[in-house]
Design a protein around this motif. Structure first.
Motif, PDB file in Angstrom:
ATOM      1  N   ASP A  40       0.174  13.634   2.121  1.00  0.00           N
ATOM      2  CA  ASP A  40      -0.914  12.918   2.764  1.00  0.00           C
ATOM      3  C   ASP A  40      -0.532  12.522   4.096  1.00  0.00           C
ATOM      4  OD1 ASP A  40      -2.417  13.721   0.766  1.00  0.00           O
ATOM      5  OD2 ASP A  40      -2.674  11.758  -0.212  1.00  0.00           O
ATOM      6  N   GLU A  47       0.994  -1.184  -0.067  1.00  0.00           N
ATOM      7  CA  GLU A  47       0.012  -0.024   0.029  1.00  0.00           C
ATOM      8  C   GLU A  47       1.030   1.276  -0.059  1.00  0.00           C
ATOM      9  OE1 GLU A  47      -1.934   0.729   3.861  1.00  0.00           O
ATOM     10  OE2 GLU A  47      -3.511   1.667   2.968  1.00  0.00           O
ATOM     11  N   LEU A  58       1.546   5.400   0.239  1.00  0.00           N
ATOM     12  CA  LEU A  58       0.749   6.722   0.661  1.00  0.00           C
ATOM     13  C   LEU A  58       1.706   7.857   0.246  1.00  0.00           C
ATOM     14  CD1 LEU A  58      -1.723   8.062   2.296  1.00  0.00           C
ATOM     15  CD2 LEU A  58      -0.322   7.901   4.250  1.00  0.00           C
ATOM     16  N   TYR A  59       1.220   8.946  -0.407  1.00  0.00           N
ATOM     17  CA  TYR A  59       1.932  10.027  -0.945  1.00  0.00           C
ATOM     18  C   TYR A  59       2.361  10.745   0.521  1.00  0.00           C
ATOM     19  CZ  TYR A  59       3.292  14.057  -3.570  1.00  0.00           C
ATOM     20  OH  TYR A  59       4.315  15.125  -4.072  1.00  0.00           O
ATOM     21  N   LEU A  98      -2.866   7.166  -6.452  1.00  0.00           N
ATOM     22  CA  LEU A  98      -1.544   6.746  -6.779  1.00  0.00           C
ATOM     23  C   LEU A  98      -0.667   7.229  -7.767  1.00  0.00           C
ATOM     24  CD1 LEU A  98       0.561   4.673  -5.425  1.00  0.00           C
ATOM     25  CD2 LEU A  98      -0.727   2.845  -6.650  1.00  0.00           C
ATOM     26  N   TYR A 140      -3.189   4.158   2.783  1.00  0.00           N
ATOM     27  CA  TYR A 140      -3.927   4.836   1.500  1.00  0.00           C
ATOM     28  C   TYR A 140      -5.386   4.354   1.509  1.00  0.00           C
ATOM     29  CZ  TYR A 140      -4.788   5.882  -3.501  1.00  0.00           C
ATOM     30  OH  TYR A 140      -4.940   6.164  -4.752  1.00  0.00           O
ATOM     31  N   ASP A 167      -4.252  -1.773  -1.777  1.00  0.00           N
ATOM     32  CA  ASP A 167      -2.964  -2.071  -1.935  1.00  0.00           C
ATOM     33  C   ASP A 167      -2.818  -2.455  -3.637  1.00  0.00           C
ATOM     34  OD1 ASP A 167      -4.143  -4.466  -1.981  1.00  0.00           O
ATOM     35  OD2 ASP A 167      -2.793  -5.290  -0.511  1.00  0.00           O
ATOM     36  N   THR A 181      -4.478  12.262  -2.420  1.00  0.00           N
ATOM     37  CA  THR A 181      -3.574  12.128  -3.708  1.00  0.00           C
ATOM     38  C   THR A 181      -3.675  10.727  -4.294  1.00  0.00           C
ATOM     39  OG1 THR A 181      -2.086  13.716  -2.769  1.00  0.00           O
ATOM     40  CG2 THR A 181      -1.410  12.479  -4.641  1.00  0.00           C
ATOM     41  N   LYS A 205      -9.126  11.384   5.232  1.00  0.00           N
ATOM     42  CA  LYS A 205      -8.786  10.444   4.067  1.00  0.00           C
ATOM     43  C   LYS A 205      -7.857  11.094   3.166  1.00  0.00           C
ATOM     44  CE  LYS A 205     -13.005   8.016   3.079  1.00  0.00           C
ATOM     45  NZ  LYS A 205     -13.495   8.254   4.478  1.00  0.00           N
ATOM     46  N   PRO A 206      -7.029  10.339   2.572  1.00  0.00           N
ATOM     47  CA  PRO A 206      -5.944  10.867   1.582  1.00  0.00           C
ATOM     48  C   PRO A 206      -6.324  11.710   0.270  1.00  0.00           C
ATOM     49  CG  PRO A 206      -6.210   8.457   1.364  1.00  0.00           C
ATOM     50  CD  PRO A 206      -6.918   8.782   2.449  1.00  0.00           C
TER      51      PRO A 206
END
Ligand code: GFB
Length: 318
Positions: free
Chosen positions: A220, A214, A216-217, A296, A242, A245, A294, A291-292
């Motif tokens: 974020d 998974e 995550l940016y 993927l 994020y 996955d 960005t 919540k994120p």
């Protein structure tokens, strides 16, 4: 939940030169606080007396512990002393001193590798210490687990508002693009970029390409850290993921598309796969309203842009 205001506070981001610390500093620009920073030459975080002296002089009111020895699957496996003892020293020195000088709020950052190799997926916070760890990152995981417990212990015994967040695999601006020590996503960016430039027919991935991760940016994550710092106050650590996955092969295909590499993917089976799957259960954080932002592919495009502007010409390991 107790609200904590960062406004007008002295906020120390330990590890501000790292990818995570740098993102937290960027995010704090919107919080109207004074950001404290110490470079490695100014302060060696593994030395307790130095940390005590620096913190007593600077008097931070809030602390983000984003300082750590980090690295990808190979670095973890080959530098166990650094990953275990340096990380234990860094977090112990900062957390203990934060208590001594009365820091109002502290966030300790761990990692999704604290969970057992075969934890239920997605991995809830409650999966901690329910089974054996993944051997390729056990040193880092074993170092991070006491950081969580320390925050809990200071909260129980002294009523300190110390919290912990567990991010999933991260990527973005300021990442480590050295092929021998980096995580997979920056490595794929370097490999695709070089293969495209060289006109190679294939780029080689480590392992089978089948493990699931998974991603995550990092900006974020920084937003989630500030959100939790302001709104969360409890014993349990909080997962920051994020939400979905992909296989390593799938993420390599996205990277290749973003970079414009049209060749094939090859696999080096002499390198380890590590955890078969690592997806955090972020329901707790999501239920708090975070919540994120960005996606993927969008995040990978931003990371590639940063790499081209800042790191592509730098010498990297092979
Ligand atoms: O990101 P990564 O190094 O670490 O590797 P972990 C993730 C997966 O990508 C593994 C594969 O299955 C690797 O074999 N992979 C494919 C590659 N090609 C490459 C490559 O060129 N470079 C790298 N590095 N991997 C980390 C822990 O585990 O997770 C850290 O080692 C941390 O301590 C982090 O906890 C979140 O995801 O397996």
């Amino acid at each position: 939940m107790t609200a904590f205001s960062l406004q007008g506070k002295r906020v120390w981001v330990a590890g501000h030169r790292g990818m995570v610390g740098g993102a937290i500093v960027r995010r704090l620009a919107a919080e109207n606080c004074e950001v404290l920073k110490a470079t490695h030459s100014e302060l060696d975080l593994t030395r307790q007396a130095d940390v005590e002296g620096w913190m007593a002089a600077k008097k931070p009111q809030a602390v983000f512990i984003a300082a750590a020895v980090v690295g990808g699957i190979l670095a973890n496996d080959t530098r166990p002393v650094d990953f275990l003892t340096d990380n234990l020293a860094i977090q112990n020195n900062i957390i203990a001193t934060a208590h001594k000088i009365g820091v109002e709020k502290l966030m300790f950052l761990g990692s999704s590798c604290i969970y057992p190799r075969l934890a239920p997926q997605p991995m809830p916070e409650s999966a901690l210490l329910t089974g054996p760890l993944e051997p390729t990152n056990q040193w880092y995981a074993i170092a991070k687990i006491p950081g969580i417990m320390q925050c809990q212990a200071y909260r129980r015994q002294y009523g300190r508002d110390f919290i912990s967040a567990m991010p999933t695999n991260l990527y973005g601006p300021g990442d480590n693009f050295d092929l021998l020590s980096s995580h997979v996503l920056p490595a794929l960016i370097v490999k695709a970029h070089r293969a495209k430039q060289a006109g190679d027919a294939a780029m080689t991935l480590w392992g089978s390409g089948q493990p699931r991760r998974e991603f995550l940016y990092v900006d974020d994550l920084a937003d989630a850290c500030v959100f939790l710092m302001k709104t969360y106050s409890d014993e349990s650590h909080v997962n920051v993921g994020y939400g979905s996955d992909v296989t390593i092969r799938e993420v390599a295909e996205i990277v290749a598309e973003v970079v414009g590499f049209k060749g094939k993917l090859a696999y080096d089976s002499s390198k380890p796969d590590g955890m078969p799957k690592k997806l955090l259960d972020s329901a707790k954080l999501n239920a708090m309203g975070w919540k994120p932002a960005t996606g993927l592919k969008e995040g990978i495009a931003k990371a590639y842009d940063w790499y081209c502007r800042n790191a592509a010409s730098a010498p990297t390991g092979n």
